[in-house]
Scaffold this motif. Structure first.
Motif, PDB file in Angstrom:
ATOM      1  N   ALA A  37       0.702  -1.111  -0.102  1.00  0.00           N
ATOM      2  CA  ALA A  37       0.264   0.069  -0.421  1.00  0.00           C
ATOM      3  C   ALA A  37       0.773   1.221  -0.125  1.00  0.00           C
ATOM      4  CB  ALA A  37      -0.753   0.314   1.275  1.00  0.00           C
ATOM      5  N   LYS A  38       2.235   1.284   0.792  1.00  0.00           N
ATOM      6  CA  LYS A  38       2.419   2.584   1.062  1.00  0.00           C
ATOM      7  C   LYS A  38       3.080   3.037  -0.654  1.00  0.00           C
ATOM      8  CE  LYS A  38       4.857   5.218   4.048  1.00  0.00           C
ATOM      9  NZ  LYS A  38       3.365   5.257   5.125  1.00  0.00           N
ATOM     10  N   VAL A  87       1.962   2.137  -3.392  1.00  0.00           N
ATOM     11  CA  VAL A  87       1.654   2.989  -4.107  1.00  0.00           C
ATOM     12  C   VAL A  87       0.871   3.904  -3.840  1.00  0.00           C
ATOM     13  CG1 VAL A  87      -1.120   1.578  -5.354  1.00  0.00           C
ATOM     14  CG2 VAL A  87       0.354  -0.324  -4.970  1.00  0.00           C
ATOM     15  N   MET A  88       0.251   4.115  -3.223  1.00  0.00           N
ATOM     16  CA  MET A  88       0.089   5.163  -2.851  1.00  0.00           C
ATOM     17  C   MET A  88       0.607   6.363  -2.567  1.00  0.00           C
ATOM     18  SD  MET A  88      -3.068   5.132  -2.784  1.00  0.00           S
ATOM     19  CE  MET A  88      -4.029   4.231  -3.553  1.00  0.00           C
ATOM     20  N   PHE A 125       1.317   7.403  -6.610  1.00  0.00           N
ATOM     21  CA  PHE A 125      -0.201   8.569  -6.683  1.00  0.00           C
ATOM     22  C   PHE A 125      -0.370   9.705  -6.702  1.00  0.00           C
ATOM     23  CE2 PHE A 125      -1.706   3.337  -8.459  1.00  0.00           C
ATOM     24  CZ  PHE A 125      -1.970   4.285  -9.390  1.00  0.00           C
ATOM     25  N   VAL A 126       0.111   9.302  -5.116  1.00  0.00           N
ATOM     26  CA  VAL A 126      -0.286  11.107  -4.771  1.00  0.00           C
ATOM     27  C   VAL A 126       0.365  11.476  -4.547  1.00  0.00           C
ATOM     28  CG1 VAL A 126      -1.563  11.673  -2.146  1.00  0.00           C
ATOM     29  CG2 VAL A 126      -2.165   9.423  -3.294  1.00  0.00           C
ATOM     30  N   LYS A 127       1.822  11.124  -3.808  1.00  0.00           N
ATOM     31  CA  LYS A 127       3.215  11.809  -4.187  1.00  0.00           C
ATOM     32  C   LYS A 127       3.089  12.033  -5.202  1.00  0.00           C
ATOM     33  CE  LYS A 127       3.671  12.677   0.674  1.00  0.00           C
ATOM     34  NZ  LYS A 127       3.687  11.159   1.587  1.00  0.00           N
ATOM     35  N   GLY A 128       3.673  10.791  -6.164  1.00  0.00           N
ATOM     36  CA  GLY A 128       3.777  11.641  -7.226  1.00  0.00           C
ATOM     37  C   GLY A 128       3.085  11.277  -8.725  1.00  0.00           C
ATOM     38  N   SER A 129       1.990  11.235  -8.422  1.00  0.00           N
ATOM     39  CA  SER A 129       0.960  11.953  -9.273  1.00  0.00           C
ATOM     40  C   SER A 129       1.243  10.889 -10.399  1.00  0.00           C
ATOM     41  CB  SER A 129       1.128  13.172  -9.589  1.00  0.00           C
ATOM     42  OG  SER A 129       0.408  13.915  -8.951  1.00  0.00           O
ATOM     43  N   CYS A 130       1.599   9.743 -10.158  1.00  0.00           N
ATOM     44  CA  CYS A 130       1.647   8.595 -11.287  1.00  0.00           C
ATOM     45  C   CYS A 130       0.676   8.305 -12.104  1.00  0.00           C
ATOM     46  CB  CYS A 130       2.266   7.367 -10.629  1.00  0.00           C
ATOM     47  SG  CYS A 130       1.373   6.684 -10.104  1.00  0.00           S
ATOM     48  N   GLU A 131       0.139   7.995 -13.339  1.00  0.00           N
ATOM     49  CA  GLU A 131      -0.796   7.983 -14.116  1.00  0.00           C
ATOM     50  C   GLU A 131      -1.404   6.579 -13.882  1.00  0.00           C
ATOM     51  OE1 GLU A 131       1.163  10.420 -15.041  1.00  0.00           O
ATOM     52  OE2 GLU A 131      -0.350  11.876 -15.426  1.00  0.00           O
ATOM     53  N   MET A 184      -4.498  -0.480   1.826  1.00  0.00           N
ATOM     54  CA  MET A 184      -4.489  -0.059   0.409  1.00  0.00           C
ATOM     55  C   MET A 184      -5.507   1.227   1.053  1.00  0.00           C
ATOM     56  SD  MET A 184      -2.754  -0.585  -2.233  1.00  0.00           S
ATOM     57  CE  MET A 184      -2.398  -1.504  -3.063  1.00  0.00           C
ATOM     58  N   GLU A 210      -4.249   3.754   3.379  1.00  0.00           N
ATOM     59  CA  GLU A 210      -2.866   4.173   2.923  1.00  0.00           C
ATOM     60  C   GLU A 210      -4.220   5.316   2.118  1.00  0.00           C
ATOM     61  OE1 GLU A 210      -0.678   3.101   4.155  1.00  0.00           O
ATOM     62  OE2 GLU A 210       0.739   4.857   3.507  1.00  0.00           O
ATOM     63  N   SER A 261      -3.744  13.566  -9.068  1.00  0.00           N
ATOM     64  CA  SER A 261      -3.246  12.647  -7.932  1.00  0.00           C
ATOM     65  C   SER A 261      -4.847  11.579  -7.208  1.00  0.00           C
ATOM     66  CB  SER A 261      -2.826  12.653  -6.383  1.00  0.00           C
ATOM     67  OG  SER A 261      -1.855  13.398  -7.371  1.00  0.00           O
TER      68      SER A 261
END
Lengths: 135, 783
Positions: free
Chosen positions: A96-97, A99-100, A103-109, B12, B15, B60
């Motif tokens: 989870a760490k 992945v999130m 997504f959240v810190k890195g704004s990956c698509e 998940m 998080e 995001s």
């Protein structure tokens, strides 16, 4: 289309190349640091990448750090919104760490977990509205 | 999407919730700021970077939500993204309505993550999500239409049908979320219901044909089910629903083994209790092995009466993988469900033993199963801990008693180190050990103090939203500046000053800041400024609200006070400070018309009350036409101060070190007597009034001559004066104990004393309140 595959494992590099080549031209970087160098010079030359595949566990600089750095470089140049380069995390890490964070810190698509399966990658491209050239 | 959530998914989501919340907290203010830099006349400052970071926020969220299959969240973030992208590429300019809409989007996301935190899916949010999406779409179309100003009123429709978060109400809970108070009352209610149910069941088991008892049980389980359902504890709801069905079947004369039904129900009451305890401890109340219990209940009923699973709008998430020993045994083929339920029916000891006795499984099988159980429990644990990670939740009461004990420890340490029995003894090693102890005690003290402290930034940031909303509502432009956000304040203080702060800001917005035309006419910048700052000063926390509005109208306040009979006479001889203090009187309001923002005259009264609760004070200063400054002074809760022990006659006092500037012995030529009889001493060109401590408290000093005592120069609120004492005894850590109410009853001003402390030798010693002493000296002069 111009792609950058950031991956230290030769086999994965090859697999990704095979999958991506129908969509466009692929370049390879072995770690985050090399990727950043390539990314910066692509921005400067005006011939930027359309999509970057980013592994997380790599020597020298890992994918998470590279991802954040790419976003920082973009925002420095006021590149934002849909002009941001599309980044697909391709990694064996699926906690989870990670992945999130991506997504959240890195704004990956997108986040694709290894093993790399062509259909998974193709689905991602479909979501982005990208079609293979030869088809 | 599967209804069953594996631990990975749950982890998940947790998080996700945590990360997104952080991001929202960080970026919501950016949106508001952006709104401030975009003025209505179409002149837009450089906001590209802000737009980009907000775009990234929604981006995001979209990505992460998409990954988790939260399509409703993902699509609404996507529509926000679309809007932002069009603004970014200059297709149309950003308007205040867009800001509003983005705020609504944020509100939706907040509500949504609260929802998924409990539900692990966002299926219930379809409607809200569509509403938000439609609004963004509308906004995009209108804005593309070109005429942004004309379109504005429509693009910012009055709050949506569903009455999405009312903008003003800071405390509004998102509709779906369950407040901690609700959970609390659920827990007490549920425990009570379960207790009752248990008693009734026991009664029924003795009197199986008693229909009244059965009805009672039915009612009890029915309301329990309702409670569970209301708060979305799906497992408990499902189980109690089935229990209800069994009782209903029995009640209506169905053929059933009443004894085994009763025993099973009793067992299940215990299961419910466990879940309630789990919820009380912050858990989700899930029932592990729910399926087995449900099957056991179903087995009670004749085959043709099998229950349909509970049907509901939201399908209850099924429990996590089995963990119960019985289930594992069945899984391993060691026994059957029937055997387990038989054994459970007589269960008073561990299930394993019963099965062993009845010979249905052998020891090895049990051992193996127990091992598996332990492993699975272990495996589950990390997932659950993910929520808590770096912080643990501690009951505030426990923390308070810890802090109390540390206070006592400080006193005890003083008592040992300064023990009268040790006087005049040469104790080198003891001194060393004592110093070491002292250091540790002080470190401990500081540590304990920080435990309760949290930065005010959270509180301040909520005010950004408040000011934004009020500004939209009233049409006044206001720039809110936050200073000292990192200042740490006791948690209770934060809770207590939230209301006052809201009131004060509303007042500043409504009464303080003038409308734009008026401001321009007065040669002030069109948009007003409110500074909200927090800082530590002299052992207190100060929070100030400083606006550059019209200031407090002295005449109006006086007129109103006379009208309401709050003062005698016309008040023309009152000081500004006293006049301004009138606004704290209950029911006082000078607003010509009551707006829905403020003006009902309850605000300031409440503000004062709240502050008094935490022994704080409030000060207002105002200059006509230039603005008003409200200063809240809040003492740091842990009342331990560095004090100077002084003696006057037989009595000893503590003076807070922070108030002491210097002390000296005066020479006769330094002292003069003012025409009004006040003794003054000249200290380096400054004339300071002298107060004799012994006169204040009616003591007999060693000597009455000023030159023979010690003059201590004290400072409070920028004013200085001298206090005459007989001797300085030394500096020491002082634990403030409040004066008992029967002492304070003698009036607010007990001779300038703020509290007392217990000395090392067990004697009680008063702590002087320098500010009060100063006020006492100033009063007669009517300053």
């Amino acid at each position: 289309m111009k792609f950058l595959i950031v991956e230290d494992d030769l086999v994965s590099q090859e697999v990704l190349k095979v999958i991506l080549t129908p969509y466009g031209h692929c370049e390879v970087a072995e770690n985050g640091k090399i990727a950043l160098k390539k990314f910066t010079s692509s921005l400067e030359s005006g011939d930027s990448y359309d999509l970057i595949c980013l592994d997380i566990m790599m020597p020298v600089m890992d994918g998470q750090a590279a991802l954040k750095e790419i976003r920082r470089l973009e925002s420095e140049r006021s590149i934002g919104g849909s002009d941001m380069v599309k980044i697909v995390m391709v990694t064996a890490l699926e906690d989870a760490k990670n992945v999130m964070e991506a997504f959240v810190k890195g704004s990956c698509e997108a986040y694709v977990t290894k093993p790399i399966v062509p259909t998974k990658m193709q689905q991602v491209f479909k979501d982005f509205g990208m079609e293979p050239k030869t088809h | 999407m599967s209804e069953q959530y594996d631990p990975e998914h749950i982890e998940m989501v947790q998080e996700f919730v945590q990360e997104i919340r952080e991001l929202l907290d960080e970026l919501e203010p950016v949106i508001i700021e952006m709104g401030q830099s975009c003025s209505d006349d179409g002149e837009v400052g450089d906001i590209t970077d802000d737009i980009n970071s907000i775009f990234r926020l929604f981006h995001s969220i979209k990505g992460a939500a998409g990954f988790l299959n939260f399509t409703n969240i993902a699509t609404s973030s996507h529509s926000a993204e679309n809007l932002l992208d069009l603004i970014r590429t200059d297709v149309f300019p950003l308007t205040a309505d867009h800001i509003d809409l983005l705020c609504q989007g944020i509100d939706f996301i907040r509500a949504a993550i609260d929802h998924v935190e409990n539900e692990f899916n966002d299926e219930a949010l379809a409607e809200e999500s569509k509403e938000i999406r439609d609004k963004f779409l509308q906004a995009i179309e209108h804005s593309k239409g070109g005429d942004t100003t004309a379109a504005a009123p429509e693009t910012a429709p009055a709050p949506p049908k569903a009455e999405a978060p009312p903008l003003i109400d800071l405390y509004a809970q998102p509709a779906e979320s369950v407040s901690p108070e609700m959970v609390k009352s659920f827990i007490s209610e549920a425990s009570y219901l379960l207790q009752n149910l248990e008693e009734e069941l026991l009664r029924w088991l003795k009197d199986l044909d008693n229909h009244d008892i059965l009805n009672e049980i039915f009612r009890g389980i029915h309301s329990f089910k309702g409670n569970c359902g209301f708060l979305d504890f799906a497992d408990m709801e499902a189980l109690s629903h089935q229990m209800e069905s069994v009782i209903d079947f029995t009640r209506t004369g169905g053929q059933i083994n009443k004894t085994s039904a009763g025993e099973l129900l009793l067992k299940l009451i215990d299961i419910h209790r466990e879940s309630v305890t789990d919820i009380d401890n912050g858990g989700s109340g899930e029932i592990i092995g729910l399926d087995i219990y449900r099957d056991m209940l179903a087995d009670l009923l004749p085959a043709n009466q099998k229950l349909a699973p509970i049907q509901q709008g939201k399908q209850a998430p099924l429990p996590a993988p089995p963990e119960r020993l019985g289930e594992i045994l069945i899984e391993q083929g060691a026994t059957s469900k029937e055997e387990i339920s038989d054994s459970l029916a007589q269960q008073n000891k561990p299930l394993g033993e019963i099965l062993l006795e009845s010979g249905s499984v052998d020891e090895k099988q049990i051992e193996k199963a127990l091992e598996t159980q332990a492993k699975r429990r272990q495996k589950k644990a990390p997932g659950k801990q993910a929520v808590k990670k770096q912080d643990i939740r501690v009951d505030l009461g426990k923390l308070d008693s810890l802090i109390d004990f540390i206070g006592e420890l400080v006193i005890a340490e003083n008592m040992v180190i300064n023990n009268p029995d040790l006087e005049e003894l040469e104790l080198d090693n003891f001194q060393k050990a004592g110093q070491h102890l002292g250091k540790i005690v002080r470190d401990l003290q500081e540590m304990a103090m920080t435990l309760r402290m949290i930065p005010v930034s959270g509180l301040f940031r909520r005010m950004i939203r408040l000011v934004h909303d009020l500004s939209r509502k009233s049409g006044k432009k206001v720039d809110l500046q936050l200073i000292g956000e990192e200042t740490e304040v006791d948690k209770t203080v934060i809770e207590t000053i939230t209301d006052p702060l809201v009131h004060l800001l509303r007042n500043s917005m409504d009464h303080g800041i003038e409308p734009a035309e008026k401001r321009l006419a007065a040669n002030k910048p069109e948009s007003g400024t409110i500074k909200l700052s927090a800082f530590h000063e002299e052992g207190v926390v100060k929070i100030t609200i400083d606006d550059d509005g019209g200031g407090l109208p002295r005449d109006k306040i006086l007129a109103k006070a006379v009208e309401k009979g709050l003062i005698n006479g016309d008040g023309s001889d009152m000081s500004d400070k006293d006049v301004f203090a009138l606004i704290f009187a209950p029911g006082f309001s000078t607003a010509d018309q009551v707006t829905d923002i403020s003006g009902r005259g309850v605000g300031m009264d409440v503000v004062r009350q709240n502050l008094e609760k935490i022994k704080g004070s409030i000060d207002i200063s105002s200059k006509p036409g230039q603005g008003t400054k409200v200063e809240l002074q809040i003492p740091l809760t842990l009342a331990i101060i560095e004090g100077m022990l002084v003696r006057s006659g037989e009595s000893r006092y503590i003076i807070p070190i922070i108030n002491i500037i210097e002390s000296f012995r005066a020479t006769p030529e330094m002292i003069t007597i003012a025409p009004d009889g006040q003794e003054v001493v000249k200290v380096r060109e400054n004339l300071l009034p002298i107060i004799r401590l012994h006169e204040m408290h009616g003591l007999t000093p060693d000597n009455h001559e000023l030159e023979k005592g010690i003059l201590v120069v004290l400072e409070a609120r920028g004013a200085n004066f001298c206090l005459l004492v007989d001797e300085l005894l030394g500096q020491q850590q002082t634990v403030i104990k409040g004066l008992s109410s029967y002492v304070s009853k003698f009036g607010g001003n007990i001779g300038g004393v703020s509290g007392c402390t217990i000395m090392g030798d067990g004697e009680v010693c008063l702590i002087l309140d320098v500010q009060k002493i100063l006020e006492m000296t100033q009063e007669p002069e009517g300053e």
